[in-house]
Structures are given as structure tokens and as C-alpha cells.
Design an enzyme around this catalytic site. Structure first.
Site, PDB file in Angstrom:
ATOM      1  N   GLN A 295     -44.448  74.031  16.115  1.00  0.00           N
ATOM      2  CA  GLN A 295     -43.898  75.315  16.587  1.00  0.00           C
ATOM      3  C   GLN A 295     -44.502  75.647  17.947  1.00  0.00           C
ATOM      4  O   GLN A 295     -45.435  74.977  18.380  1.00  0.00           O
ATOM      5  CB  GLN A 295     -44.212  76.419  15.563  1.00  0.00           C
ATOM      6  CG  GLN A 295     -42.993  76.831  14.766  1.00  0.00           C
ATOM      7  CD  GLN A 295     -43.184  78.104  13.974  1.00  0.00           C
ATOM      8  OE1 GLN A 295     -44.303  78.506  13.687  1.00  0.00           O
ATOM      9  NE2 GLN A 295     -42.094  78.738  13.607  1.00  0.00           N
TER      10      GLN A 295
ATOM     11  N   GLY B  71     -39.057  77.835  17.433  1.00  0.00           N
ATOM     12  CA  GLY B  71     -39.297  79.161  16.866  1.00  0.00           C
ATOM     13  C   GLY B  71     -38.052  80.035  16.934  1.00  0.00           C
ATOM     14  O   GLY B  71     -38.003  81.103  16.364  1.00  0.00           O
TER      15      GLY B  71
ATOM     16  N   ASP C 201     -34.779  79.603  15.742  1.00  0.00           N
ATOM     17  CA  ASP C 201     -34.072  78.666  14.868  1.00  0.00           C
ATOM     18  C   ASP C 201     -32.595  78.425  15.193  1.00  0.00           C
ATOM     19  O   ASP C 201     -32.159  77.293  15.260  1.00  0.00           O
ATOM     20  CB  ASP C 201     -34.168  79.150  13.410  1.00  0.00           C
ATOM     21  CG  ASP C 201     -35.614  79.313  12.949  1.00  0.00           C
ATOM     22  OD1 ASP C 201     -36.531  79.341  13.796  1.00  0.00           O
ATOM     23  OD2 ASP C 201     -35.838  79.407  11.736  1.00  0.00           O
TER      24      ASP C 201
ATOM     25  N   TYR D 181     -30.046  86.912  13.910  1.00  0.00           N
ATOM     26  CA  TYR D 181     -31.287  86.156  14.114  1.00  0.00           C
ATOM     27  C   TYR D 181     -31.596  85.930  15.592  1.00  0.00           C
ATOM     28  O   TYR D 181     -31.904  86.868  16.291  1.00  0.00           O
ATOM     29  CB  TYR D 181     -31.115  84.849  13.344  1.00  0.00           C
ATOM     30  CG  TYR D 181     -32.327  84.309  12.618  1.00  0.00           C
ATOM     31  CD1 TYR D 181     -33.364  85.103  12.193  1.00  0.00           C
ATOM     32  CD2 TYR D 181     -32.404  82.937  12.350  1.00  0.00           C
ATOM     33  CE1 TYR D 181     -34.439  84.546  11.511  1.00  0.00           C
ATOM     34  CE2 TYR D 181     -33.467  82.379  11.661  1.00  0.00           C
ATOM     35  CZ  TYR D 181     -34.483  83.186  11.252  1.00  0.00           C
ATOM     36  OH  TYR D 181     -35.523  82.630  10.578  1.00  0.00           O
TER      37      TYR D 181
ATOM     38  N   GLU E 182     -38.286  92.298  10.997  1.00  0.00           N
ATOM     39  CA  GLU E 182     -38.415  90.956  11.577  1.00  0.00           C
ATOM     40  C   GLU E 182     -37.787  90.933  12.974  1.00  0.00           C
ATOM     41  O   GLU E 182     -38.349  90.395  13.906  1.00  0.00           O
ATOM     42  CB  GLU E 182     -37.718  89.941  10.648  1.00  0.00           C
ATOM     43  CG  GLU E 182     -37.915  88.494  11.068  1.00  0.00           C
ATOM     44  CD  GLU E 182     -37.267  87.510  10.105  1.00  0.00           C
ATOM     45  OE1 GLU E 182     -36.520  87.939   9.203  1.00  0.00           O
ATOM     46  OE2 GLU E 182     -37.509  86.296  10.262  1.00  0.00           O
TER      47      GLU E 182
HETATM   48  C1  GLC Z   1     -38.234  82.196  11.378  1.00  0.00           C
HETATM   49  C2  GLC Z   1     -38.398  82.327  12.873  1.00  0.00           C
HETATM   50  C3  GLC Z   1     -39.669  81.616  13.300  1.00  0.00           C
HETATM   51  C4  GLC Z   1     -40.840  82.188  12.512  1.00  0.00           C
HETATM   52  C5  GLC Z   1     -40.590  82.163  10.997  1.00  0.00           C
HETATM   53  C6  GLC Z   1     -41.630  82.928  10.205  1.00  0.00           C
HETATM   54  O1  GLC Z   1     -38.050  80.887  10.986  1.00  0.00           O
HETATM   55  O2  GLC Z   1     -37.295  81.830  13.557  1.00  0.00           O
HETATM   56  O3  GLC Z   1     -39.868  81.753  14.664  1.00  0.00           O
HETATM   57  O4  GLC Z   1     -42.004  81.509  12.817  1.00  0.00           O
HETATM   58  O5  GLC Z   1     -39.348  82.732  10.716  1.00  0.00           O
HETATM   59  O6  GLC Z   1     -41.721  84.249  10.645  1.00  0.00           O
END
Ligand code: GLC
Length: 433
Positions: free
Chosen positions: A105, A165, A167, A352, A396
Site C-alpha cells: 500500500q 489505496g 481501490d 468510493y 470513511e
Molecule cells: C479501502 C481503501 C484503502 C484503505 C482500506 C482500509 O480498501 O480504499 O485505501 O486502506 O479501505 O481503510
């Protein structure tokens, strides 16, 4: 904001950190993400440092205990069994003593470690622990500039979208066309039990995430060959800016600890990265873009990854152009910063990484801007971040047009960033030559 309100928000943020604390590591949020995530932990450590510096270092130490022998630091550490998340350790099968995922990551650890140490009121107490971390972070940087940059271009590629990170960013749509979906094992997603499916990646994307995972697994997670074997190889300006910044910060930290060789090599990595990232600049978009390493072509997607480049010490004219870009983005939504340009028909305000605002990204961009004279813009980003918290709570991510909370709730790194914002989130002067 009144002092009472600041105290109240800081109290709520601390509560969330404590609630998601599992003793030696923190889960991003209950239910949706029940393990330790790599960059979540490093950014969370910065928040923890405001409450308990010892606990902050422990967060990072726990992550780095699970570094692979080749230097990679995995994106998830599966500390305990939990069926609430897919794909779990039985899918990854990485063969590690404590199961981990098999990809990495954004390497924000060097930045986080320096920030925490710089502020430490009791440096001698932590010096040896920090030295241990510095050596491990250096090995991770070495891994990224070798296994993920086999030609020595000065830019590391990601081989799976989760490594960025971000996704399901629009950045991956074109290169994803090359990733097949045939032959993957049947599976059942768990994320959609915890969050609104309209806020999450699609099934087509999940199929491709899993195809890549199974492809790497078939090749024994051997990082010496995975880069060249992956049909998905993307040079992401966001990932690289974080890496460059972490190299520069690690160099400073290593210098302070008398680790001169680590200081020298990381300074060199940062310099090389800074000149190489210029290849990702797009005049027509006024920001950096991803480069598809398979086709050697830029990817036509104006995502926040290319704005995040300002987290590294990019040239002043670039930083200024990015400031203009943020102004333009700001004119198209109410809250900074959308993860994709709302003017792009592919923008999706709630899905997202295809539109929503994320506080961690805001934090890093504001930090980068403040260091190059963009204090005013940095302040607007911070103000927008706090406005989102007041409107939607510690979510989030957020719809940048309405401010609606999206994804998981009571989110750890969001809380950590709020503590930082309330502390002023000051950025020390840049020291890279
Ligand atoms: C999702 C996000 C990632 C993060 C993870 C945990 O997968 O895209 O960036 O690290 O969630 O929060």
C-alpha cells in the site's frame, strides 16, 4: 469553531481511536475492516501520538513486524480470524507465519515516523525504537525501487489497484480492460453487508481484483517476477509522491539518528523520484496523470492521485498549477477535495474513490501545499474537512457535493486526521536540497 466545539470533536476522535484499538494495532473500523491495514496504521499513528506517543510507535512497529523477507510491507495483516471480510487469508495463501495479504500500500511510513519524532517531547526515550523502524522503512523503499521499478526509472509501479489505496479509482478503468475475469474461483463479497453497495466497487471490478490476486498466488508471491508478469502495471503519481516524500523524510530522520548511509540513499531516491515524476505531468489537465507501464501511455483520468503529487517537493510552478486545479475542482462541488473531477462524466459522487472526498487525502495535499506557500488553499482544504466532519460525522468518505457520509462509520484514520486538523496540522519547512 468555538473552543468548546474543538474540545468536543477532539474527544469524539479520541473515543474512536480507543474503540478501534486492539492493543498493538488498530482496525480501520469495526465490521467492514477487521484487521490491520498498512497506510491506515501509519496515518493513525500520527493521530495516536497526540494522545500517547508510545502507542503511536507500537502501531507502526506491529505493522513492520510483518514485513516480508524481501522488504515488502503487506497491505493487510490478518491478526485474527474474522469471516466479516473477503478476501481473507485462505484466499491470499501467502504462507506467512501470521497471515498477510500479498501486495503493498502507499508507503507513508517514512513521513509518519518523521512527523511523530519531530514533535516528540522525549526523543531520547524513543530513539532506539525509531532507529529499528527507520531501518525497516529503508528496506521497504529499497523493495519498491527494485521489485516495482526493475528498469530503475525512479518510479515504482503498482501491480494491483489496492496498492494505490484508491481501490476503484477511474485511473484503473483503462488498464483494467487488460485484466481477464475468466477462471476465477466463485466468491462471495462481504463488504456489501457492511456498506451500501452503491458506495462500493462493482462486481466487474471485484472479479478483476481477484483475477490478479489468483495470478500472483499461482506464481508463489514471488516479487522478483510479479511486476513483469502482471497485466496491470501502473505508475501512479499519488503513490510515487508519497514514496518520494517518505524517502525525503526518512533521510532527515536517519540523519538525525546518525544513520548516514540510510540518509544518503533515501535522499538520492527522493531526488531521482522528483525528476522522474515530471514525466507524469500533463499540461492539458493541469495536473499529474497515471502512466500505464504496459503501453507507456498516460492514462486520461484526472483523479486526485495527480493532485496528491504536491505532497512531494514538486517544482513550484507545478505546485501553483495544482493550486489552480484545486480551485477549479472546488468550483464544481461544495466540499474539497473530490477524488475525481466532477466535470468528468465518469465522476460518481458516492462511489468510493470515483468522486467522494477522503480526509487523509485532504490532509496530505494540504500539508504539501502549505510547504510551498499555498497556506491559504491548505486552510480551505482543512476547513472543508472539518465541515464534513460536522455534517457527516467520522465517516470513511463523503459525497463532495452534499457532504453526506458514505461507506463505513466511526473510522479510525478519519478520527486521526481530525486530531491533526485540530492541532493545526502544521507542516515543517521542506528540507530536501
Ligand atoms: C479501502 C481503501 C484503502 C484503505 C482500506 C482500509 O480498501 O480504499 O485505501 O486502506 O479501505 O481503510
Amino acid at each position: 469553531m468555538t473552543p468548546e466545539e474543538r474540545t468536543r470533536l477532539a474527544g469524539l476522535a479520541s473515543e474512536i481511536l480507543r474503540e478501534n484499538d486492539r492493543g498493538t494495532y488498530t482496525v480501520p473500523t469495526k465490521g467492514l475492516y477487521p484487521f490491520q491495514w498498512n497506510w491506515d496504521s501509519c496515518l493513525t499513528a500520527i493521530g495516536f501520538a497526540a494522545l500517547d506517543e508510545d502507542r503511536a510507535w507500537l502501531e507502526m512497529e506491529t505493522l513492520f513486524e510483518h514485513q516480508w523477507p524481501d522488504g515488502m510491507v503487506p497491505h493487510i495483516v490478518f491478526h485474527q480470524q474474522d469471516d466479516g471480510y473477503f478476501p481473507g487469508p485462505e484466499v491470499w495463501q501467502t504462507g506467512r507465519p501470521v497471515p498477510t495479504s500479498g501486495i503493498t500500500q502507499p508507503p507513508v511510513a517514512g513521513f509518519a515516523a518523521r512527523r511523530i519524532f519531530d514533535r516528540s517531547p522525549d526523543k531520547t526515550r524513543f530513539t532506539e525504537r525509531v532507529r529499528g523502524l527507520v531501518r525497516k522503512i529503508d528496506r521497504w523503499h529499497d523493495f519498491l525501487y527494485s521489485a516495482r521499478d526493475p528498469q530503475g526509472e525512479g518510479l515504482a509501479a503498482i501491480i494491483h489497484p489496492w496498492e494505490a489505496g484508491r481501490d476503484n479509482s477511474i485511473d484503473w478503468d483503462d488498464p483494467f480492460e487488460r485484466v481477464p475475469t475468466e477462471g476465477i474461483a466463485p466468491y462471495q463479497r462481504r463488504d456489501v453487508n457492511h456498506a451500501d453497495p452503491a458506495h462500493r466497487p462493482t462486481k466487474e471490478q471485484y472479479d478483476r481484483y481477484l483475477w490478479l490476486l489468483e495470478h500472483f498466488r499461482r506464481h508463489g508471491w514471488n516479487n522478483a517476477i510479479l511486476h513483469d508478469l502482471s497485466p496491470f502495471r501502473v505508475v501512479d503519481p499519488g503513490f510515487n509522491a508519497i514514496l518520494i516524500r517518505s524517502c525525503a523524510d526518512l533521510a532527515e530522520l536517519a540523519q538525525a539518528l546518525g544513520e548516514l548511509e540510510i540518509a544518503r540513499s533515501n535522499r538520492q531516491r527522493a531526488e531521482k523520484g522528483l525528476s522522474a515524476i515530471e514525466r507524469l505531468w500533463s499540461d492539458s489537465h493541469g495536473q499529474y496523470l497515471c502512466l500505464d507501464r504496459v503501453t507507456s501511455k498516460p492514462i486520461d483520468s484526472a483523479s486526485v492521485g495527480g493532485v496528491l503529487a504536491v505532497f512531494a517537493a514538486v517544482p513550484e510552478n507545478r505546485a501553483q498549477a495544482i493550486g489552480n486545479r484545486i480551485r477549479a475542482l472546488g468550483s464544481r462541488c461544495r466540499y474539497l477535495l473530490p477524488s475525481h473531477d466532477p466535470a468528468d462524466p465518469r465522476f460518481d459522487a458516492k462511489r468510493y474513490w470515483r468522486g467522494p472526498a477522503w480526509l487523509i487525502v485532504n490532509y496530505m495535499i494540504a500539508d504539501g501545499l502549505a510547504a510551498v506557500g499555498g497556506a491559504e488553499m491548505a486552510e480551505s482544504i482543512r476547513a472543508s474537512s472539518l465541515a464534513l466532519i460536522k455534517k457527516g460525522g467520522f465517516a470513511e468518505y463523503y459525497d463532495p457535493i452534499t457532504g453526506e457520509a458514505c461507506g463505513g462509520g466511526r473510522f479510525t484514520w478519519t478520527a486521526a486526521m481530525v486530531l491533526e486538523l485540530l492541532n493545526g496540522g502544521e507542516a515543517p519547512e521542506r528540507t530536501l536540497a
